[in-house]
Design a protein around this motif. Structure first.
Motif, PDB file in Angstrom:
ATOM      1  N   ALA A   2       0.822  -1.215   0.000  1.00 40.19           N
ATOM      2  CA  ALA A   2       0.000   0.000   0.000  1.00 40.19           C
ATOM      3  C   ALA A   2       0.853   1.261   0.000  1.00 40.19           C
ATOM      4  O   ALA A   2       0.414   2.306  -0.497  1.00 40.19           O
ATOM      5  CB  ALA A   2      -0.936   0.001   1.206  1.00 40.19           C
ATOM      6  N   THR A   3       2.062   1.196   0.550  1.00 38.23           N
ATOM      7  CA  THR A   3       2.919   2.378   0.614  1.00 38.23           C
ATOM      8  C   THR A   3       3.405   2.816  -0.767  1.00 38.23           C
ATOM      9  O   THR A   3       3.600   4.002  -1.027  1.00 38.23           O
ATOM     10  CB  THR A   3       4.133   2.119   1.520  1.00 38.23           C
ATOM     11  OG1 THR A   3       4.861   0.993   1.000  1.00 38.23           O
ATOM     12  CG2 THR A   3       3.682   1.809   2.941  1.00 38.23           C
ATOM     13  N   THR A   4       3.607   1.858  -1.647  1.00 37.06           N
ATOM     14  CA  THR A   4       4.062   2.172  -3.007  1.00 37.06           C
ATOM     15  C   THR A   4       2.952   2.028  -4.038  1.00 37.06           C
ATOM     16  O   THR A   4       3.156   2.359  -5.203  1.00 37.06           O
ATOM     17  CB  THR A   4       5.233   1.242  -3.405  1.00 37.06           C
ATOM     18  OG1 THR A   4       4.774  -0.122  -3.376  1.00 37.06           O
ATOM     19  CG2 THR A   4       6.404   1.411  -2.447  1.00 37.06           C
TER      20      THR A   4
END
Length: 259
Positions: free
Chosen positions: A98-100
C-alpha cells in the motif's frame, strides 16, 4: 488483525455448521492416524514440507493462507525451513504494498496472499472449521484428533470423475462432499508434484500431506500448548498430593484424639 481472525473463524464455523446438516448425504469420513494426534503427538516435519509442496504447486493458484506469515515456515515444530529457504520461498509470491501502491516480491515478514477468487475459501482455518466431521467426542476426539484434516484428505481423494452441468455451472461428484456434488474440480491426479524427499506422490499421499500442512497452518502452536498442558497436569497432580497430605496432617489429631 484480531478482528480479521475472529471474522474468518466465525465465517468458517458457520460454513462448517451448515455443511454438517447436509453431511448425512456424504460417505462417512475415514479416520487417519496423523502423527500429531493424541496428547503426546507432534507434527512430522517431513510431512509438513511435503504438504507445503502440494499447497504451493496445486492449492495456492486458487486458495490463500492470509493468516499465515512466511516466517513461521521456519518455526520449531513446523516445516522447519532455514532462513534462506524461507526467504527464497516468500519471493515466489507477489504482495501488494500500500505504501508504493504496487506489487513487490514478498519477504519473510509478509503473510501469504489471500485468494483472488471470490468462491475459493481461504485455507488458514479450514482444518479447524471442518473439525465437526470427526465421529466421537471427549476422550475419543482427544486421541484421534478433531477430524478436520481427515475431512480435507477424504475430500481431495473422493472424486469419481463424474460431471454434472446445471445451467452455466459445472459440478463434480465427490463421495465425501455433502450432497456429493462440488463446484471445485478434481485438484489431485497423482504425481502432481515431485517430492524432494523421494516419497511417491500418489493422490492419497498428497491428500494426507497437504491436510497435515493445513492443520499446522490452523494450529501452529499446537505442540507448545500440548507441552504446557502436560506441565499443568503434572503440577495439578503434585498439588493434589500435597493438599491431601496437608489435610491428613491437619485433621490427624481430630480423628485420633486418644493419641
Amino acid at each position: 488483525m484480531l478482528k480479521k481472525l475472529i471474522l474468518v473463524a466465525g465465517l468458517a464455523l458457520a460454513t462448517a455448521t451448515g455443511a454438517l446438516a447436509a453431511g448425512k448425504e456424504g460417505k462417512p469420513i475415514p479416520n487417519i492416524d496423523f502423527s500429531y494426534d493424541g496428547v503426546f503427538g507432534k507434527f512430522d516435519q517431513a510431512q509438513l514440507q511435503r504438504g507445503l509442496q502440494v499447497y504451493t504447486a496445486i492449492c495456492s493458484s486458487c486458495h490463500g493462507l492470509e493468516l499465515v506469515a512466511f516466517r513461521t515456515l521456519g518455526d520449531e515444530g513446523g516445516p522447519g525451513l532455514s532462513e534462506e529457504q524461507v526467504k527464497a520461498y516468500a519471493e515466489q509470491f507477489d504482495i501488494y504494498d500500500a505504501t508504493t501502491d504496487d506489487f513487490r516480491a514478498a519477504t519473510p515478514s509478509d503473510y501469504f496472499p489471500e485468494s483472488l477468487l471470490e468462491n475459493a475459501p481461504d485455507l488458514s482455518l479450514m482444518a479447524k472449521a471442518r473439525g465437526v466431521y470427526h465421529d466421537g467426542f471427549g476422550f475419543k476426539k482427544l486421541v484421534n484428533g478433531i477430524g478436520g484434516p481427515e475431512y480435507i484428505a477424504a475430500l481431495l481423494k473422493g472424486y469419481t470423475e463424474e460431471i454434472q452441468e446445471q445451467g452455466d455451472a459445472v459440478f463434480y461428484q465427490n463421495i465425501y462432499y455433502p450432497g456429493e456434488w462440488i463446484a471445485m474440480s478434481q485438484p489431485l491426479w497423482g504425481d502432481d508434484v515431485e517430492y524432494t524427499d523421494g516419497t511417491e506422490a500418489t493422490i492419497e499421499q498428497q491428500a494426507i500431506d497437504v491436510a497435515a500442512f493445513l492443520m499446522w497452518t490452523a494450529e501452529p502452536g499446537l505442540m507448545a500448548r500440548k507441552q504446557w498442558g502436560l506441565i499443568m497436569v503434572g503440577l495439578l497432580g503434585l498439588l493434589s498430593v500435597l493438599l491431601y497430605l496437608t489435610n491428613k496432617q491437619l485433621w490427624y489429631n481430630v480423628k485420633h484424639p486418644e493419641e
